[in-house]
Motif scaffolding. Structure first.
Motif, PDB file in Angstrom:
ATOM      1  N   UNK A 120     -19.001 -10.139  -6.085  1.00 24.23           N
ATOM      2  CA  UNK A 120     -18.298  -9.759  -6.895  1.00 24.23           C
ATOM      3  C   UNK A 120     -16.781 -11.020  -7.622  1.00 24.23           C
ATOM      4  N   UNK A 121     -16.386 -11.670  -5.871  1.00 31.27           N
ATOM      5  CA  UNK A 121     -15.122 -12.296  -6.843  1.00 31.27           C
ATOM      6  C   UNK A 121     -15.837 -13.382  -6.609  1.00 31.27           C
ATOM      7  N   UNK A 122     -17.140 -14.361  -6.642  1.00 27.57           N
ATOM      8  CA  UNK A 122     -17.949 -15.296  -6.505  1.00 27.57           C
ATOM      9  C   UNK A 122     -18.360 -14.961  -8.441  1.00 27.57           C
ATOM     10  N   UNK A 123     -19.079 -13.799  -8.222  1.00 30.94           N
ATOM     11  CA  UNK A 123     -19.777 -13.831  -9.542  1.00 30.94           C
ATOM     12  C   UNK A 123     -18.105 -13.653 -10.642  1.00 30.94           C
ATOM     13  N   UNK A 124     -17.341 -12.982 -10.353  1.00 33.12           N
ATOM     14  CA  UNK A 124     -16.150 -13.202 -11.275  1.00 33.12           C
ATOM     15  C   UNK A 124     -16.069 -14.984 -12.097  1.00 33.12           C
ATOM     16  N   UNK A 125     -15.798 -15.333 -11.211  1.00 29.43           N
ATOM     17  CA  UNK A 125     -15.799 -16.799 -11.521  1.00 29.43           C
ATOM     18  C   UNK A 125     -16.721 -17.530 -13.189  1.00 29.43           C
ATOM     19  N   UNK A 158      -7.758  -9.182  -9.778  1.00 21.47           N
ATOM     20  CA  UNK A 158      -6.309  -9.473  -8.709  1.00 21.47           C
ATOM     21  C   UNK A 158      -6.841 -10.899  -8.057  1.00 21.47           C
ATOM     22  N   UNK A 159      -8.161 -10.761  -7.171  1.00 23.88           N
ATOM     23  CA  UNK A 159      -8.686 -11.346  -5.583  1.00 23.88           C
ATOM     24  C   UNK A 159      -9.289 -12.692  -6.422  1.00 23.88           C
ATOM     25  N   UNK A 160      -9.976 -12.575  -7.110  1.00 26.15           N
ATOM     26  CA  UNK A 160     -11.218 -13.749  -6.975  1.00 26.15           C
ATOM     27  C   UNK A 160     -10.434 -15.177  -7.197  1.00 26.15           C
ATOM     28  N   UNK A 161      -9.661 -15.556  -7.528  1.00 25.71           N
ATOM     29  CA  UNK A 161      -9.037 -16.393  -7.381  1.00 25.71           C
ATOM     30  C   UNK A 161      -8.971 -17.125  -5.459  1.00 25.71           C
ATOM     31  N   UNK A 162      -9.538 -16.466  -4.662  1.00 21.14           N
ATOM     32  CA  UNK A 162      -9.325 -15.984  -3.434  1.00 21.14           C
ATOM     33  C   UNK A 162     -10.235 -17.438  -2.823  1.00 21.14           C
ATOM     34  N   UNK A 163     -11.500 -16.922  -3.838  1.00 24.03           N
ATOM     35  CA  UNK A 163     -12.593 -18.003  -3.138  1.00 24.03           C
ATOM     36  C   UNK A 163     -12.893 -19.250  -3.749  1.00 24.03           C
ATOM     37  N   UNK A 164     -12.167 -19.376  -4.863  1.00 23.19           N
ATOM     38  CA  UNK A 164     -12.218 -20.930  -5.359  1.00 23.19           C
ATOM     39  C   UNK A 164     -13.567 -21.311  -6.426  1.00 23.19           C
ATOM     40  N   UNK A 165     -13.359 -22.636  -6.752  1.00 22.77           N
ATOM     41  CA  UNK A 165     -14.883 -22.188  -7.975  1.00 22.77           C
ATOM     42  C   UNK A 165     -15.883 -21.978  -7.316  1.00 22.77           C
ATOM     43  N   UNK A 200     -22.073 -21.482  -8.580  1.00 20.95           N
ATOM     44  CA  UNK A 200     -22.463 -21.576  -9.745  1.00 20.95           C
ATOM     45  C   UNK A 200     -21.635 -21.795 -11.060  1.00 20.95           C
ATOM     46  N   UNK A 201     -22.207 -23.503 -11.344  1.00 20.35           N
ATOM     47  CA  UNK A 201     -21.260 -24.333 -12.037  1.00 20.35           C
ATOM     48  C   UNK A 201     -22.004 -24.373 -13.597  1.00 20.35           C
ATOM     49  N   UNK A 202     -22.920 -24.301 -13.882  1.00 18.96           N
ATOM     50  CA  UNK A 202     -23.731 -23.737 -14.879  1.00 18.96           C
ATOM     51  C   UNK A 202     -23.156 -22.521 -15.749  1.00 18.96           C
ATOM     52  N   UNK A 203     -23.815 -23.144 -17.306  1.00 20.99           N
ATOM     53  CA  UNK A 203     -22.996 -22.084 -17.880  1.00 20.99           C
ATOM     54  C   UNK A 203     -24.410 -21.096 -17.368  1.00 20.99           C
TER      55      UNK A 203
END
Length: 759
Positions: free
Chosen positions: A491-496, A552-559, A562-565
């Motif tokens: 959830x947190x990684x995917x939000x980014x 609220x929490x996604x910043x906790x995991x950083x970048x 998955x960097x590609x669009x």
């Protein structure tokens, strides 16, 4: 029992302004006769403030015990709970928590959310004046992590502990520790079966299983047990086995479900002809089976019969309607339910039970890296509780759609979830509690060491726990998300990577009990977005809640990794792959049924005709053991997945990428290939020249596995080796040891020059 307003020993505080009127609430309930005994043992018996209530379903324990404890909290001379603190009652299911709160509030003559309230995932009706609050075990677990002392709670009642749910088992151990710090906290466990002494020993401070694992024993002895006799009326048992097997390669056989529906229709029509007030309760294992049987019943039940569905995916309003009694003058009803209605709530008016004898339980397959729900025969204890639903309010009948032999072969009791389930979520809870791996915590059953070790390793890979097993900051964040830690991290990684809303949609879907036709997760997602499914409303609520957490929490995991669009069509696959990188799968080339190799090394098939079969890459959300055509000879079946591209698969599971030279020794020479892999999946394989070190390693490995005979000894060399062996045996040094073990240990010394040539 005669109500009393005095605080004399054994009296039950009732009919006092501001308190619950137990005399009125307990009218007609069998457990009312046991209230005085329970009040006495809570006041003075055994370890003060603890008790185990053993009473069959339908006797009224869930209705009467909470207000009793609330009254004790504010009765001078009887108080075992100093101060007007809240009584918290756990119910294993959301619908049961709501129904229990609604019933007690109605008997109290107040509105839900006032003196009696509830809190379940996504819904809360409780306020500052709430004295009794019903919650699910997960809600209380998260409260304990936030407030280990439960400072605003005076008593906790754990209901249905006999079901042996994982979260309830954890609560038993954790609350026992809270009581060692807070002697004023009352703790009551309630069970519908005869396993009360086990729980009494645990919560009272004499837990034999716990002390063997090093947990502290407070020496208080077992908690008192308060019994209540069964309130059953006469019950007629009939056996109606089907002519077809209950299970096939795809799960519950449709032919068997047709038999259950037809049996229910016939039995209900016969029951109504004798007693127009007869309602029926039909037990099947899962939400899909409920919908299937209910649909068939609507075409076969007697005219005017109301067919209702009861499972975790229907809306709260529909659940409440199913568990409420028949309206005055309303039509006869058939309620088709999962085991949700087995023991944690009572459905009024039921005189007939139709039992499939099946249930759905979690199972973990360590060898294949799979976990999930499987359909199995219910325990004999469960079968008895289901049957008992027909005889709570008058003589009843149960029709079992299986034979007596199958009943006798079923396990006596339900399998404790801690013994068979994936323990990743439990391991994170225990780490945050300060008991990594459950160390030192008194639990009804110790977690299996292999399963716990595997769960802790998953948490390390997620970055949720440190090397010593204690939680990291990210781990504490993941523990606050109401989902499996892998889904929480996704959830947190995917939000980014794909956006907060898209990530929340997929996590809410995978966390629910949705059946994916053809294993196509994207099709279910599309249907839910359109609002056409009964579960759409619940799913949308979960999405909103998870999206709020993600923002609220996604910043906790950083970048994100998955960097590609990522396109909207690719989003489901990316989120699933982030949650389960070991289940990224690639199609195995060849004609015939679609077979896939997962990065974990498991091979699995797709259901015949699945729209996913044309995709080379999949992100698999659920895979389970299976036989038959769909498994394509692999022994496993993909139940839920989303398409993925090769690039996104490698990005989401990049920690599984490897690039290494693999050398082999065969027929007297060494060959090598450069292998690029994603776990067990080969991405590319190119011939290369091996280095001398790689050659030596390949030869040593081949000789160790196949023996020195792989070299191909010449006649002269073999004769020389035999003579040297004789001399070494008879004379010893300086003649060398030329046994296979000795030669393998000194390959570089005697085979070094040849190894260089072989490369």
């Amino acid at each position: 029992m005669t109500p009393s307003n005095s605080p004399a020993a054994g009296a039950v505080p009732t009919a006092i302004p501001g308190r619950f009127d137990l005399g009125t609430i307990g009218t007609g309930l069998a457990f009312a006769a046991s209230l005085g005994e329970l009040a006495e043992v809570l006041r003075a018996g055994g370890p003060a403030g603890t008790a185990v209530v053993q009473a069959p379903p339908g006797t009224g324990k869930t209705t009467l015990v909470p207000p009793l404890l609330a009254n004790l909290a504010s009765t001078p001379g009887l108080a075992s709970i100093p101060g007007a603190l809240r009584v918290v009652v756990t119910q294993p299911r959301r619908v049961a928590a709501r129904a229990a709160a609604r019933r007690l509030a109605a008997l109290d003559g107040t509105q839900v959310g006032d003196r009696v309230g509830y809190t379940v995932r996504g819904e809360r009706k409780a306020g500052p004046g709430t004295l009794v609050e019903f919650v699910t075990p997960g809600i209380l677990l998260r409260r304990l992590l936030d407030d280990p002392g439960l400072e605003t709670t005076g008593a906790v009642i754990l209901d249905e502990v006999h079901e042996r749910g994982l979260e309830t088992d954890l609560l038993l151990g954790m609350l026992r520790e809270v009581r060692q710090l807070r002697g004023d906290l009352s703790l009551v466990a309630m069970s519908a079966t005869l396993d009360a002494p086990r729980f009494a020993a645990l919560i009272g401070g004499a837990a034999p299983h716990a002390t063997a694992r090093g947990a502290a024993d407070d020496g208080g002895g077992p908690a008192p047990v308060v019994d209540c006799p069964s309130a059953l009326y006469p019950l007629e048992v009939q056996w109606a086995p089907a002519a077809v097997p209950r299970l096939d390669g795809r799960g519950v056989a449709r032919g068997f479900l047709d038999h259950v529906a037809d049996t229910a229709a016939g039995a209900h029509a016969a029951g109504v002809s004798r007693d127009p007030g007869t309602d029926a309760l039909v037990f099947v294992p899962g939400a899909w089976e409920v919908s299937y049987v209910a649909a068939r019943l609507r075409g076969r039940a007697a005219s005017g019969t109301e067919v209702l569905e009861l499972h975790g995916q229907v809306s709260p309003a529909e659940q409440d309607r199913a568990v409420s009694g028949r309206r005055q003058g309303g039509p006869a009803r058939i309620i088709v339910s999962t085991d949700l209605a087995e023991s944690s709530l009572t459905v009024p008016g039921v005189r007939l039970v139709i039992d499939s004898g099946l249930t759905r339980e979690p199972r973990r397959d360590a060898n294949r890296g799979m976990s999930g729900l499987v359909t199995v025969s219910c325990s004999r204890a469960s079968a008895e509780q289901r049957a008992g639903r027909a005889a709570r309010q008058g003589p009843g009948r149960v029709v079992r759609c299986y034979d007596q032999k199958s009943y006798g072969a079923a396990p006596a009791h339900v399998t404790p979830e801690i013994n068979v389930a994936d323990l990743t979520g439990a391991a994170l809870t225990l780490a945050c509690w300060g008991s990594p791996g459950g160390q030192g915590l008194a639990l009804p059953d110790a977690p299996p060491p292999a399963a716990m070790a595997e769960a802790i390793e998953v948490l390390r890979e997620l970055g949720a726990v440190a090397a010593d097993g204690h939680p990291t900051g990210l781990g504490r964040t993941l523990a606050r998300v109401p989902a499996d830690p892998r889904l929480a991290r996704a959830l947190l990684d995917g939000a980014v990577a794909v956006g907060h809303h898209a990530a929340a949609e997929v996590v809410a879907l995978v966390a629910g009990d949705q059946r994916a036709p053809g294993a196509d997760l994207t099709r279910v997602l599309s249907t839910l977005r359109g609002g056409r499914e009964p579960a759409a409303r619940r799913w949308a609520e979960d999405v909103r809640r998870l999206e709020t957490i993600a923002r609220k929490e996604s910043a906790a995991v950083g970048p994100s990794v998955v960097t590609a669009p990522v396109t909207s069509a690719e989003s489901p696959g990316v989120v699933v792959a982030l949650a389960f990188p070991d289940r990224v799968a690639r199609r195995v080339p060849g004609d015939g049924p679609a077979r896939y190799l997962l990065s974990s090394g498991t091979r699995a098939g797709l259901p015949a005709g699945s729209p996913l079969s044309g995709h080379e890459w999949l992100a698999v959300a659920e895979v389970s053991r299976a036989a038959g055509r769909d498994a394509a000879g692999t022994g496993a079946l993909i139940r839920s997945a989303a398409p993925l591209t090769a690039d996104l698969a490698q990005a989401a599971a990049r920690h599984l990428l490897s690039d290494a030279v693999e050398a082999k020794f065969s027929q007297g020479r060494v060959t090598a290939r450069r292998e690029q892999r994603l776990g067990a999946i080969s991405l590319s394989s190119t011939p290369v020249r091996p280095s001398p070190a790689e050659g030596r390693t390949a030869v040593a490995r081949a000789l160790s596995e196949e023996g020195l005979g792989t070299i191909g000894w010449s006649t002269a060399a073999d004769a020389l080796r035999r003579r040297l062996a004789l001399l070494h045996r008879e004379l010893g040094a300086p003649w060398p040891d030329v046994s296979e073990r000795a030669l393998l240990a000194a390959l570089d010394t005697w085979l070094g020059p040849e190894l260089e040539k072989m490369a």
